[in-house]
Motif scaffolding. Structure first.
Motif, PDB file in Angstrom:
ATOM      1  N   PRO A 126     -63.752 -39.751 -24.192  1.00  0.00           N
ATOM      2  CA  PRO A 126     -63.860 -39.668 -25.662  1.00  0.00           C
ATOM      3  C   PRO A 126     -63.666 -38.239 -26.155  1.00  0.00           C
ATOM      4  N   ASP A 127     -63.138 -38.093 -27.361  1.00  0.00           N
ATOM      5  CA  ASP A 127     -62.942 -36.752 -27.920  1.00  0.00           C
ATOM      6  C   ASP A 127     -63.939 -36.408 -29.020  1.00  0.00           C
ATOM      7  N   ARG A 128     -64.740 -37.396 -29.430  1.00  0.00           N
ATOM      8  CA  ARG A 128     -65.804 -37.140 -30.421  1.00  0.00           C
ATOM      9  C   ARG A 128     -67.083 -37.842 -29.974  1.00  0.00           C
ATOM     10  N   ASP A 129     -68.236 -37.239 -30.303  1.00  0.00           N
ATOM     11  CA  ASP A 129     -69.510 -37.877 -30.001  1.00  0.00           C
ATOM     12  C   ASP A 129     -69.940 -38.735 -31.188  1.00  0.00           C
ATOM     13  N   PRO A 130     -71.088 -39.414 -31.129  1.00  0.00           N
ATOM     14  CA  PRO A 130     -71.474 -40.328 -32.218  1.00  0.00           C
ATOM     15  C   PRO A 130     -71.636 -39.644 -33.577  1.00  0.00           C
ATOM     16  N   HIS A 131     -71.828 -38.331 -33.579  1.00  0.00           N
ATOM     17  CA  HIS A 131     -72.022 -37.605 -34.836  1.00  0.00           C
ATOM     18  C   HIS A 131     -70.723 -36.990 -35.344  1.00  0.00           C
ATOM     19  N   GLY A 132     -69.617 -37.279 -34.645  1.00  0.00           N
ATOM     20  CA  GLY A 132     -68.328 -36.731 -35.058  1.00  0.00           C
ATOM     21  C   GLY A 132     -68.019 -35.375 -34.483  1.00  0.00           C
ATOM     22  N   ASP A 133     -68.893 -34.847 -33.641  1.00  0.00           N
ATOM     23  CA  ASP A 133     -68.657 -33.532 -33.053  1.00  0.00           C
ATOM     24  C   ASP A 133     -67.623 -33.628 -31.942  1.00  0.00           C
ATOM     25  N   PRO A 134     -66.669 -32.699 -31.881  1.00  0.00           N
ATOM     26  CA  PRO A 134     -65.660 -32.747 -30.818  1.00  0.00           C
ATOM     27  C   PRO A 134     -66.276 -32.488 -29.448  1.00  0.00           C
ATOM     28  N   ILE A 135     -65.838 -33.246 -28.452  1.00  0.00           N
ATOM     29  CA  ILE A 135     -66.325 -33.092 -27.084  1.00  0.00           C
ATOM     30  C   ILE A 135     -65.332 -32.232 -26.307  1.00  0.00           C
ATOM     31  N   PRO A 136     -65.751 -31.088 -25.792  1.00  0.00           N
ATOM     32  CA  PRO A 136     -64.833 -30.276 -24.987  1.00  0.00           C
ATOM     33  C   PRO A 136     -64.346 -31.059 -23.768  1.00  0.00           C
ATOM     34  N   ASP A 137     -63.077 -30.834 -23.382  1.00  0.00           N
ATOM     35  CA  ASP A 137     -62.595 -31.512 -22.184  1.00  0.00           C
ATOM     36  C   ASP A 137     -63.009 -30.739 -20.937  1.00  0.00           C
ATOM     37  N   ALA A 138     -62.620 -31.227 -19.774  1.00  0.00           N
ATOM     38  CA  ALA A 138     -63.061 -30.633 -18.513  1.00  0.00           C
ATOM     39  C   ALA A 138     -62.542 -29.212 -18.328  1.00  0.00           C
ATOM     40  N   GLN A 139     -61.474 -28.847 -19.044  1.00  0.00           N
ATOM     41  CA  GLN A 139     -60.924 -27.500 -18.955  1.00  0.00           C
ATOM     42  C   GLN A 139     -61.495 -26.568 -20.027  1.00  0.00           C
ATOM     43  N   GLY A 140     -62.427 -27.079 -20.818  1.00  0.00           N
ATOM     44  CA  GLY A 140     -63.062 -26.252 -21.843  1.00  0.00           C
ATOM     45  C   GLY A 140     -62.312 -26.199 -23.159  1.00  0.00           C
ATOM     46  N   ARG A 141     -61.284 -27.017 -23.304  1.00  0.00           N
ATOM     47  CA  ARG A 141     -60.565 -27.056 -24.579  1.00  0.00           C
ATOM     48  C   ARG A 141     -61.351 -27.886 -25.589  1.00  0.00           C
ATOM     49  N   VAL A 142     -61.414 -27.396 -26.819  1.00  0.00           N
ATOM     50  CA  VAL A 142     -62.189 -28.069 -27.855  1.00  0.00           C
ATOM     51  C   VAL A 142     -61.329 -28.248 -29.098  1.00  0.00           C
ATOM     52  N   GLU A 143     -61.302 -29.457 -29.601  1.00  0.00           N
ATOM     53  CA  GLU A 143     -60.599 -29.712 -30.860  1.00  0.00           C
ATOM     54  C   GLU A 143     -61.256 -28.924 -31.983  1.00  0.00           C
ATOM     55  N   LYS A 144     -60.467 -28.254 -32.781  1.00  0.00           N
ATOM     56  CA  LYS A 144     -61.009 -27.538 -33.932  1.00  0.00           C
ATOM     57  C   LYS A 144     -61.049 -28.485 -35.122  1.00  0.00           C
ATOM     58  N   VAL A 145     -62.214 -28.685 -35.650  1.00  0.00           N
ATOM     59  CA  VAL A 145     -62.380 -29.591 -36.786  1.00  0.00           C
ATOM     60  C   VAL A 145     -62.327 -28.774 -38.072  1.00  0.00           C
ATOM     61  N   GLU A 214     -75.602 -28.986 -45.919  1.00  0.00           N
ATOM     62  CA  GLU A 214     -74.943 -28.109 -44.952  1.00  0.00           C
ATOM     63  C   GLU A 214     -74.805 -28.771 -43.587  1.00  0.00           C
ATOM     64  N   ASP A 215     -75.572 -29.830 -43.348  1.00  0.00           N
ATOM     65  CA  ASP A 215     -75.497 -30.543 -42.063  1.00  0.00           C
ATOM     66  C   ASP A 215     -74.343 -31.543 -42.024  1.00  0.00           C
ATOM     67  N   ILE A 216     -73.668 -31.714 -43.147  1.00  0.00           N
ATOM     68  CA  ILE A 216     -72.596 -32.705 -43.241  1.00  0.00           C
ATOM     69  C   ILE A 216     -71.277 -31.985 -43.485  1.00  0.00           C
ATOM     70  N   ARG A 217     -70.353 -32.107 -42.547  1.00  0.00           N
ATOM     71  CA  ARG A 217     -69.039 -31.469 -42.702  1.00  0.00           C
ATOM     72  C   ARG A 217     -68.018 -32.534 -43.066  1.00  0.00           C
TER      73      ARG A 217
END
Length: 222
Positions: A126-145, A214-217
């Motif tokens: 998965p690329d997002r967690d239940p709260h919509g936060d991006p999940i870094p991949d195994a190489q440490g790459r993170v989607e910029k939201v 502020e907790d909601i993007r």
């Protein structure tokens, strides 16, 4: 250095710095880090000093705390653990999104890289967690939201929910009950009144305290 070589509390601080700067785009204020980790500011200051001595963070007077490249690498590893575990708890064990944070906080210090890789594969990477936060991949790459806090959305504007901070279970329960979840489209019919903002989600009208905005993007537009 592997992130597991660090004490649990140091791992917590690195993850907290990442989380704060992810939302703000700037440095992490010491007081906010202390609050997120549940320690006094003086204790947090000493913890940050130890991380700085290891070359993992930089702290400038009046500007807060920033991760060094090595600190970022370790912080992302902790963020990956936390967000994958939250996703696993929701999808596999029927946790609700307001229940997962506390248990993920405990589990993230104990999982091995192998166990985490198995969870990742089981979930289909998965690329997002239940709260919509991006999940870094195994190489440490993170989607910029891209996006702004809901507080930045003005009267008459519309937006789509991207991320919601997972630290306040009560707020998460309230938002879920009213359909304010990642992917939801909302409009802001007016300005805040008496510390409360009214938003429309579909045919429903929801009131959200300014302290929670502020907790909601969100992403502006339809």
């Amino acid at each position: 250095m592997h992130v597991s070589d660090l004490p649990d509390r140091s791992q917590d601080y690195l993850k907290a710095i990442w989380t704060v700067t992810e939302y703000s785009g700037g440095s992490a204020p010491l007081g906010e880090l202390a609050a997120r980790v549940g320690q006094k500011t003086t204790t947090a200051s000493e913890a940050i000093r130890r991380l700085a001595n290891k070359g993992l963070v930089k702290q400038e007077p009046y500007r807060g705390v920033m991760l060094t490249p090595k600190g970022r690498e370790l912080a992302v590893a902790m963020v990956r653990r936390h967000r994958l575990l939250e996703t696993f708890l929701v999808r596999a064990l029927d946790y609700t999104w307001d229940e997962v944070h506390e248990d993920a906080e405990l589990l993230e210090h104990a999982v091995s890289d192998r166990f985490l890789a198995r969870i990742d594969a089981y979930l289909g990477h998965p690329d997002r967690d239940p709260h919509g936060d991006p999940i870094p991949d195994a190489q440490g790459r993170v989607e910029k939201v891209e996006g702004v806090s809901l507080a930045a959305i003005g009267e008459g504007e519309s937006a789509t929910v991207e991320q919601i901070d997972d630290r306040d279970p009560q707020l998460l329960r309230y938002l879920a009950d009213h359909g304010v979840v990642p992917g939801a489209h909302l409009t802001v019919p007016g300005s805040p009144v008496a510390g409360v903002l009214r938003v429309k989600v579909g045919d429903n009208e929801v009131t959200i305290a300014e302290t929670g905005l502020e907790d909601i993007r969100v992403q502006r537009g339809d």
